[in-house]
Design a protein around this motif. Structure first.
Motif, short mmCIF file in Angstrom:
data_model
loop_
_atom_site.label_atom_id
_atom_site.label_comp_id
_atom_site.label_asym_id
_atom_site.label_seq_id
_atom_site.Cartn_x
_atom_site.Cartn_y
_atom_site.Cartn_z
N GLN A 86 -6.54 19.61 -23.10
CA GLN A 86 -7.44 20.46 -22.91
C GLN A 86 -7.77 21.57 -24.04
O GLN A 86 -8.91 22.01 -23.50
CB GLN A 86 -5.45 21.20 -22.37
N GLN A 87 -7.09 21.34 -24.87
CA GLN A 87 -7.44 21.45 -26.16
C GLN A 87 -8.99 20.98 -26.85
O GLN A 87 -9.88 21.86 -26.87
CB GLN A 87 -6.53 21.66 -27.31
N ARG A 88 -9.28 19.76 -27.00
CA ARG A 88 -10.37 18.99 -27.13
C ARG A 88 -11.14 19.51 -25.53
O ARG A 88 -12.23 19.81 -25.96
CB ARG A 88 -10.62 17.74 -26.77
N VAL A 89 -10.67 19.76 -24.64
CA VAL A 89 -11.92 20.29 -23.77
C VAL A 89 -12.51 21.49 -24.39
O VAL A 89 -13.85 21.68 -24.51
CB VAL A 89 -11.10 20.58 -21.89
N ALA A 90 -11.48 22.39 -24.65
CA ALA A 90 -11.87 23.86 -25.14
C ALA A 90 -13.03 23.56 -26.16
O ALA A 90 -14.13 24.00 -26.63
CB ALA A 90 -10.36 24.89 -25.32
N ILE A 91 -12.31 22.74 -26.77
CA ILE A 91 -13.29 22.13 -28.78
C ILE A 91 -15.03 22.15 -27.64
O ILE A 91 -16.31 22.39 -28.49
CB ILE A 91 -13.08 22.01 -29.18
N ALA A 92 -15.24 21.18 -26.69
CA ALA A 92 -16.03 20.56 -26.30
C ALA A 92 -16.58 22.35 -25.76
O ALA A 92 -18.08 22.11 -26.05
CB ALA A 92 -16.12 19.43 -25.37
N ARG A 93 -16.33 23.12 -25.25
CA ARG A 93 -16.89 23.92 -24.11
C ARG A 93 -17.42 24.82 -25.51
O ARG A 93 -18.61 25.57 -25.44
CB ARG A 93 -16.03 24.63 -23.76
N ALA A 94 -16.73 24.47 -26.32
CA ALA A 94 -17.45 25.82 -27.50
C ALA A 94 -18.68 25.18 -28.66
O ALA A 94 -19.91 25.01 -28.71
CB ALA A 94 -16.35 26.01 -28.71
N VAL A 95 -18.66 24.02 -28.54
CA VAL A 95 -19.29 23.63 -28.90
C VAL A 95 -21.26 22.89 -28.60
O VAL A 95 -21.56 23.34 -28.98
CB VAL A 95 -18.51 21.91 -29.67
N ALA A 96 -20.59 22.92 -27.30
CA ALA A 96 -21.90 22.21 -26.23
C ALA A 96 -22.84 23.43 -26.44
O ALA A 96 -23.52 23.25 -26.52
CB ALA A 96 -20.86 21.79 -25.21
N MET A 97 -22.31 24.73 -26.62
CA MET A 97 -22.94 26.18 -26.74
C MET A 97 -24.14 26.04 -27.92
O MET A 97 -24.85 27.08 -28.32
CB MET A 97 -22.61 27.65 -26.54
N ASN A 98 -23.94 25.22 -28.65
CA ASN A 98 -24.46 25.32 -29.89
C ASN A 98 -24.39 25.82 -30.92
O ASN A 98 -25.26 26.82 -30.98
CB ASN A 98 -26.17 24.72 -29.61
N PRO A 99 -23.36 26.48 -31.26
CA PRO A 99 -23.47 28.73 -31.69
C PRO A 99 -23.24 27.76 -33.48
O PRO A 99 -23.14 26.62 -34.07
CB PRO A 99 -21.50 28.83 -32.33
N LYS A 100 -23.61 28.94 -34.04
CA LYS A 100 -23.78 29.05 -35.68
C LYS A 100 -23.07 28.47 -36.40
O LYS A 100 -22.56 27.89 -37.32
CB LYS A 100 -24.63 30.32 -36.00
N ILE A 101 -21.58 29.21 -35.64
CA ILE A 101 -20.69 29.07 -36.50
C ILE A 101 -18.98 29.01 -35.21
O ILE A 101 -19.18 29.75 -34.69
CB ILE A 101 -20.01 29.96 -37.90
N LEU A 102 -18.08 27.81 -35.97
CA LEU A 102 -16.94 28.08 -34.77
C LEU A 102 -15.71 28.39 -35.77
O LEU A 102 -15.25 28.48 -36.53
CB LEU A 102 -16.64 26.29 -34.56
N LEU A 103 -15.26 29.50 -34.43
CA LEU A 103 -14.35 29.48 -35.16
C LEU A 103 -12.51 29.45 -34.01
O LEU A 103 -12.54 28.91 -32.98
CB LEU A 103 -14.21 31.33 -35.17
N PHE A 104 -11.90 28.98 -34.72
CA PHE A 104 -10.68 28.40 -34.38
C PHE A 104 -10.18 28.71 -35.00
O PHE A 104 -9.22 29.51 -35.64
CB PHE A 104 -10.41 26.67 -35.17
#
Length: 254
Positions: free
Chosen positions: A156-174
């Motif tokens: 589930q957390q890997r799905v959540a990471i894929a969801r965040a990265v797919a939006m092509n953000p400038k920075i990822l916040l974990f």
């Protein structure tokens, strides 16, 4: 490393009479991985939430990609931006939460593609193609049609990471992305984050995984009682341990 993508200056946050953090300064360069460590209640999670305006802050500034986040200056006063502008600014950040926050009635594919359709305005076919690509990247190419209840916590957390990265953000916040996982599932999530780091993603990671912070970070920030108490390379933080408070905190992980 590039120029500073994120600049935090003099940030202060209060909950009523409680000062959550006090004049926090922090820079994150493009392509840099910065880990934030510290005891519970030191302000780590709230700091992340202020960066993307899930929390307001009372003074100081957050600049992302050269633009003030959440506010503008008018006549020497701070004025909150309209929500539609803040919503656009939030697209520059991808947030991964402790509790996954997946829609339970949607498949992994649906969870990842939803923002691409609703926010990025891709066609459903385009969105699902991009979502499938990222689910493959996080090792879930064979679980695209599984709902959250059919997935382990790590999946589930890997799905959540894929969801965040797919939006092509400038920075990822974990925000402590492994804290809700059983110990045997922690590694699979950290490996995905390590791969993103190797690919050059800019990341700010609140974590209690000290080995991960040591191995992956370009810079480590130690927060204590709402202040940045120490900041440096992993070697400076974990080996030199330049303050007694930092030594005490790290000793609890030995």
């Amino acid at each position: 490393m590039g120029d500073s993508l994120l600049q935090i200056r003099g940030l202060e946050k209060w909950f009523g009479d409680l000062k959550v953090f006090d004049e926090v300064d922090l820079d994150v360069a493009a392509g840099e991985v910065v880990s934030i460590i510290g005891a519970s209640g030191s302000g780590k999670t709230t700091l992340l939430r202020c960066i993307n305006l899930l929390e307001t802050f009372q003074s100081g500034s957050v600049l992302l990609d050269g633009n003030l986040v959440g506010y503008k200056e008018e006549n020497n006063k701070r004025k909150r931006l309209p929500e539609r502008v803040i919503a656009r600014q939030r697209l520059l950040t991808g947030m991964v939460f402790q509790q996954f926050n997946l829609f339970p009635h949607m498949t992994a594919l649906g969870n990842v593609s939803l923002g691409l359709v609703k926010v990025k305005k891709l066609s459903r076919a385009e969105a699902e193609k991009e979502a499938s690509r990222w689910l493959e990247r996080v090792g879930l190419g064979d679980r695209t049609h599984s709902r959250p209840s059919q997935l382990s916590g790590g999946q589930q957390q890997r799905v959540a990471i894929a969801r965040a990265v797919a939006m092509n953000p400038k920075i990822l916040l974990f925000d402590e992305p492994t804290s809700s996982l059983d110990p045997e599932l922690v590694g699979e999530v950290l490996n995905v984050i390590k791969q993103l780091a190797a690919d050059g993603a800019t990341m700010l990671v609140v974590t209690h995984e000290m080995r991960f912070a040591y191995e992956v970070s370009d810079k480590v920030v130690f927060m204590d009682k709402g202040k940045v108490a120490a900041i440096g390379t992993p070697a400076e933080i974990f080996e030199e341990k330049k303050s007694e408070r930092l030594k005490e905190f790290l000793a609890s992980f030995n």
